[in-house]
Design a protein around this motif. Sequence first.
Motif, short mmCIF file in Angstrom:
data_model
loop_
_atom_site.label_atom_id
_atom_site.label_comp_id
_atom_site.label_asym_id
_atom_site.label_seq_id
_atom_site.Cartn_x
_atom_site.Cartn_y
_atom_site.Cartn_z
N LYS A 1 0.80 -1.10 -0.08
CA LYS A 1 -0.08 -0.12 0.00
C LYS A 1 0.86 1.19 -0.03
O LYS A 1 0.59 2.30 -0.75
CB LYS A 1 -1.01 0.10 1.17
N ILE A 2 1.86 1.20 0.81
CA ILE A 2 2.94 2.37 0.75
C ILE A 2 3.57 2.45 -0.69
O ILE A 2 3.50 3.69 -1.10
CB ILE A 2 4.07 2.10 1.57
N HIS A 3 3.82 1.48 -1.37
CA HIS A 3 4.43 1.44 -2.54
C HIS A 3 3.25 2.04 -3.53
O HIS A 3 3.95 2.94 -4.37
CB HIS A 3 4.79 0.09 -3.14
N ALA A 4 2.31 1.61 -3.62
CA ALA A 4 1.10 2.28 -4.37
C ALA A 4 0.93 3.57 -4.08
O ALA A 4 0.71 4.40 -5.08
CB ALA A 4 -0.30 1.34 -4.15
N LYS A 5 0.84 4.03 -2.83
CA LYS A 5 0.74 5.40 -2.61
C LYS A 5 1.90 6.26 -3.08
O LYS A 5 1.27 7.32 -3.58
CB LYS A 5 0.48 5.65 -0.99
N LEU A 6 3.02 5.98 -2.65
CA LEU A 6 4.21 6.42 -3.43
C LEU A 6 4.09 6.79 -4.93
O LEU A 6 4.44 7.91 -5.37
CB LEU A 6 5.45 5.95 -2.90
N LYS A 7 3.77 5.89 -5.61
CA LYS A 7 3.62 5.78 -7.00
C LYS A 7 2.51 7.19 -7.58
O LYS A 7 2.89 7.63 -8.78
CB LYS A 7 3.09 4.58 -7.49
N LYS A 8 1.54 7.53 -6.64
CA LYS A 8 0.79 8.48 -6.88
C LYS A 8 0.90 9.68 -6.60
O LYS A 8 0.38 10.65 -6.68
CB LYS A 8 -0.80 7.95 -6.26
#
Length: 589
Positions: A207-214
């Motif tokens: 979820k952290i990875h997905a958030k950082l991508k955005k």
Amino acid sequence: MSVKILSVSLVWLFFGASALSQAPTEQQKKYQQLEKVVNEALVNTAAEIPQLKMPENRIYLRTVIADLQWRFDEKNARAMITESREELRQLMANSEENSPQSYAFTARQQLRRELVNLLAKRDADLALEFLRATRPVFPSNVDAKQAGDAEAQLEQALAREVARTNPQRALALAEESLEKGFSYELNNLVTTVLEKDNEAGKKLAAKIHAKLKKTDLLANQSAMQFAIWFLTSEQNARKTELSPGEKMYGIKHRAPVLTEPMLREFCELIGKAALTMMNKALQTRDGDNRDLSNWLSSFFSVLPTLESYNPPLAASVKRTYAELRPYLNHWVRENIQFNEARQTGKVEDLLALAEKAQGEKRDQTLWLAIHQAIDAQADFELARKIANEMVTDPVKRKEHIAFIDWIYLQHAAGQGKLEEALAALSSLASDEDRIESLSSLAVELLKKKDRKHAAQVMERAIALLPAQIETERHFRAVARLLAPLAETESERSFALYEQLVVPVNELHAAYVRIKRYDVSNRWGYMANGEFVVFGHFGSVSQVIQPPLQLGALAKVDFERAFALAENFKAPEVRLAVKVAALQSVLSQP
């Protein structure tokens, strides 16, 4: 008559009902008597809280007492917590006092952090409610993004505390806090959740990875710095072997949480952001760009990972940096050099930098090399060689040797090398340093159940004590001795503690007088003639911390220790010491 107890007995008393039911009748009576004494002490101490003048002290001590009373009367404990929450909410609603630079605001934020972490052990929802209800109202000139990041950090710290017992609930809290921002606490949270629940930890990392991508890392420096922290942790997680220094300190890295595709994306995300920012700085020749300076030096510590996953991007970063380097300020260039040298783990790289440096910069680089020899390589002989052969200032050389021997003493103590540890005492700069080292050694020996040698070490430490407690270092030395001495020779620990009472009373009176003339906070934070009894606030904390060591004595003889607290004249000191004693006897897991 005083009730003397052992810590193991406390476990039976408060948490081992089945064991208690099988104990002899006399033992049951003894436990029941102690339970009655402790409960009465809790109620009586709570009744004294209103006499305190500083609201922060009232809030802190009332909430701690409520936490301790939870097992006896949960309904009343919750009511006390609600009272504290409302009092703190009113303080935090006063925007005029909520300047991030003020001591009062710093104290209140630390108060929130400590109490929320305390409540999280009881009830995560109660802790979250407390945190959100006491959110500060800031003056209009405060950066809203910075304020939001601070709140996100507190919520992520709360989630980390919850994760120790409920990783799934912590995961939910973390997901909520991700909407507010990124902080180093989020990095710690992943480690804690992963230790308790491997799948939950990996889910949070995804979820952290997905958030950082955005997230636009160029526009959000907190996110960029977090991404570098997180990638550094992932680098360490993938090490095949710990360094000698990591083994010496007992460092344990978390397990990897990113899949290979995710790690590749993570590297590219950071690398492209770094490249874009450097290109912008290159176009404007703005080498003093504040945002660039804040994270560029730390970025190069993750460059090796970027290089392994995307060599062309890493090569572009290096080329662009080479072009930008002449425009960077001296401080940023040096930090990057230091980080690159430390990344290799080779002391020789730092020594090579020291050869090119002069004056204070050379001294600083040699100091880093000494640290690197110890922290990365656990090579004390190399560290001593650098100090002896390359440090030209005799005063600094002596200080460095004393530091090296102090670290070696801790290491030898942990390894059970008693004679080697004691031999390292001679180079330490003062008796206070020797007392501190001896007390650490005694603690290590007690962990190994070696009471005989621990007692011998404590004898040597006590012999070094001054006739009177007169300085801050004397206070610290006595405070360090109290806990191990309580285990090896309780009567002497009580006698030593009693020596603290008069100087603490005198110092409190002196500080109150000083504050009448000096309204600044250079002496530490005080208000309304009271010390802050939580956290660390300048010189004041050095006065309040030693008396709090009464908890070690309370484990030996609660009533005798609790009675000692009455000798402190200042109400906030007296109550803080009482609460420390209560915490000690009620703190068994």
